[in-house]
Design an enzyme around this catalytic site. Structure first.
Site, PDB file in Angstrom:
ATOM      1  N   ARG A  37       0.876  -1.181   0.000  1.00 44.36           N
ATOM      2  CA  ARG A  37       0.000   0.000   0.000  1.00 44.36           C
ATOM      3  C   ARG A  37       0.904   1.219   0.000  1.00 44.36           C
ATOM      4  NH1 ARG A  37      -5.320   1.356   3.456  1.00 44.36           N
ATOM      5  NH2 ARG A  37      -6.066  -0.038   1.842  1.00 44.36           N
TER       6      ARG A  37
ATOM      7  N   HIS B  51      -7.450   0.387  -6.281  1.00 36.27           N
ATOM      8  CA  HIS B  51      -7.584  -0.461  -5.089  1.00 36.27           C
ATOM      9  C   HIS B  51      -8.176  -1.807  -5.537  1.00 36.27           C
ATOM     10  CE1 HIS B  51      -7.668  -1.606  -1.056  1.00 36.27           C
ATOM     11  NE2 HIS B  51      -8.517  -0.750  -0.532  1.00 36.27           N
TER      12      HIS B  51
ATOM     13  N   GLN C 141      -9.707  -4.488  -3.060  1.00 35.91           N
ATOM     14  CA  GLN C 141     -11.011  -4.067  -2.552  1.00 35.91           C
ATOM     15  C   GLN C 141     -12.113  -4.463  -3.533  1.00 35.91           C
ATOM     16  OE1 GLN C 141     -11.924  -2.116   0.372  1.00 35.91           O
ATOM     17  NE2 GLN C 141     -13.903  -2.867  -0.318  1.00 35.91           N
TER      18      GLN C 141
ATOM     19  N   ASP D 112     -17.726   6.065  -1.111  1.00 34.71           N
ATOM     20  CA  ASP D 112     -16.365   6.091  -0.562  1.00 34.71           C
ATOM     21  C   ASP D 112     -16.203   7.451   0.128  1.00 34.71           C
ATOM     22  OD1 ASP D 112     -13.636   5.713  -0.063  1.00 34.71           O
ATOM     23  OD2 ASP D 112     -13.006   5.894  -2.151  1.00 34.71           O
TER      24      ASP D 112
ATOM     25  N   CYS E 278     -16.551   0.978   0.808  1.00 33.73           N
ATOM     26  CA  CYS E 278     -15.289   0.257   1.005  1.00 33.73           C
ATOM     27  C   CYS E 278     -14.793   0.366   2.436  1.00 33.73           C
ATOM     28  CB  CYS E 278     -14.238   0.764   0.025  1.00 33.73           C
ATOM     29  SG  CYS E 278     -14.009   2.551   0.084  1.00 33.73           S
TER      30      CYS E 278
ATOM     31  N   ARG F  51     -13.162  -9.207   2.315  1.00 33.81           N
ATOM     32  CA  ARG F  51     -11.750  -8.911   2.045  1.00 33.81           C
ATOM     33  C   ARG F  51     -10.895 -10.128   2.422  1.00 33.81           C
ATOM     34  NH1 ARG F  51      -9.927  -3.724   1.699  1.00 33.81           N
ATOM     35  NH2 ARG F  51      -8.196  -4.844   0.729  1.00 33.81           N
TER      36      ARG F  51
HETATM   37  N1   CP Z   1     -11.153  -0.571   2.585  1.00 35.85           N
HETATM   38  C1   CP Z   1      -9.870  -0.537   2.987  1.00 35.85           C
HETATM   39  O1   CP Z   1      -8.926  -0.685   2.222  1.00 35.85           O
HETATM   40  O2   CP Z   1      -9.740  -0.325   4.325  1.00 35.85           O
HETATM   41  P1   CP Z   1      -8.359  -0.023   5.054  1.00 35.85           P
HETATM   42  O3   CP Z   1      -7.883   1.306   4.556  1.00 35.85           O
HETATM   43  O4   CP Z   1      -8.700  -0.014   6.514  1.00 35.85           O
HETATM   44  O5   CP Z   1      -7.387  -1.110   4.708  1.00 35.85           O
HETATM   45  N1  NVA Z   2     -10.473   6.508  -1.444  1.00 34.33           N
HETATM   46  C1  NVA Z   2     -10.086   6.050  -0.124  1.00 34.33           C
HETATM   47  C2  NVA Z   2     -10.197   4.565  -0.043  1.00 34.33           C
HETATM   48  C3  NVA Z   2      -9.930   3.980   1.323  1.00 34.33           C
HETATM   49  C4  NVA Z   2     -10.009   2.487   1.341  1.00 34.33           C
HETATM   50  C5  NVA Z   2      -8.688   6.532   0.191  1.00 34.33           C
HETATM   51  O1  NVA Z   2      -7.838   6.506  -0.706  1.00 34.33           O
HETATM   52  O2  NVA Z   2      -8.433   6.937   1.335  1.00 34.33           O
END
Ligand code: CP
Ligand code: NVA
Length: 318
Positions: free
Chosen positions: A113, A140, A143, A233, A273, A301
């Protein structure tokens, strides 16, 4: 393990990076979802990661992604090594390619990430072991795999599902657009003016076979027409915190609340999400109401990470 529909995917994805939904063929996607469903139903995945280690970079915060991957790697017999920005300082303490080359000497793969999609590609290029995208600012994909499983469970099908994404045209939205093509969805993307997905990316992601359709609009009611799933989101993604007040203004009319549910077809499902910023993009009444399937979505997930890791790291077929 023995099985049927997903056997192809275990062989097809073995040793491969997973950087984007667009990397998958329709057969790969459906195979992954079939395997995840069988694992969720109780199939024993075995220990395909026994005596192997997988590094995980979390250069942004995470609950679901980190914990589901870490638990899944452990369940498959492997050793997850979570690393954070203060340890890695990617591109500052050490170059991206040096980090990848070093890691490759120690571990069997990487779950990353990181904000920059370019850095993710740099890591993937510098490592022989597989790299899995655990979210960048551009996408993502893990997800969306879990979300596809959730849609399939809720509607009984994925192909042709009518899903309305309401929010910012960034990472999660981009991966939905890719999924629209792979899974042949009827996707509507509703954003405030100025927050639409990047036009060039949109054309690239929707330009190739097999199909699906994507409508992009600023009109929430247009997006809600005939929809089966409303998906939202956060308005302010990680790294955008300094834009929070402007975004609250711009996204205000796009909040998913009981009034919006009343304007959508009866029985519409609501997905997010997560993390949810309750009172911004979604109200408590919707989030905790009977039409929301957000916690099933979060659970999925884990099952999808198990399927993905088994396919990428597991035995060819048994
Ligand atoms: N939806 C998601 O990716 O959650 P986190 O940011 O908590 O991993
Ligand atoms: N769009 C959000 C998704 C979190 C899972 C972000 O990037 O923070």
């Amino acid at each position: 393990m023995s099985g049927s529909g997903w056997r192809h995917v275990v062989a097809a994805l073995r040793g491969r990076d997973f950087l984007a939904v667009a990397d998958l063929s329709p057969a790969d996607l459906h195979g992954l979802l079939d395997l995840a469903a069988e694992l969720k139903a109780g199939r024993d995945p075995g220990v395909p990661l026994a005596r192997r280690s997988v590094a995980m970079f979390f250069l942004r915060p995470s609950n679901r992604t980190r914990v589901s991957f870490e638990a899944a790697i452990h369940r498959l017999g492997g050793h997850p090594i979570a690393l954070f920005d203060r340890e890695i300082e990617l591109g500052r303490r050490e170059s991206v390619s040096d980090v990848g080359r070093i890691l490759d000497r120690y571990v069997d793969g990487l779950v990353a990430r990181i904000p920059s999609a370019r850095d993710l590609l740099g890591l993937a290029a510098s490592m022989n072991g597989p790299v899995i995208n655990a979210m960048t600012d551009q996408g993502h994909p893990c997800q969306i795999l879990a979300d596809c499983l959730t849609v399939r469970e809720a509607l009984g099908r994925l192909e042709g599902a009518r899903l309305t994404f309401v929010g910012d045209g960034n990472n999660v939205c981009n991966s939905w657009i890719e999924a629209a093509r792979v899974a042949e969805l009827d996707l509507r993307v509703v954003t405030p003016p100025g927050y639409e997905p990047n036009r060039r990316d949109l054309d690239r992601m929707t330009g190739a076979a097999p199909g699906g359709q994507v409508l992009v609009t600023n009109d929430l009611d247009e997006g809600l027409t005939g929809t089966e799933v409303i998906y939202t989101d956060v308005w302010t993604s990680m790294g955008q915190e300094d834009q929070h007040e402007d975004r609250r203004q711009d996204f205000g009319p796009y909040q998913i609340n009981e009034d919006v549910l009343g304007r959508a077809p009866a029985g519409v499902r609501v997905m997010h999400c997560l993390p949810a910023h309750r009172g911004e993009e979604i109200t408590d009444a919707v989030m905790d109401g009977p039409q929301a399937i957000v916690f099933d979505q979060a659970e999925n997930r884990y099952w999808v990470q198990l399927a993905l890791l088994t396919s990428i790291f597991g035995p060819e077929t048994t």
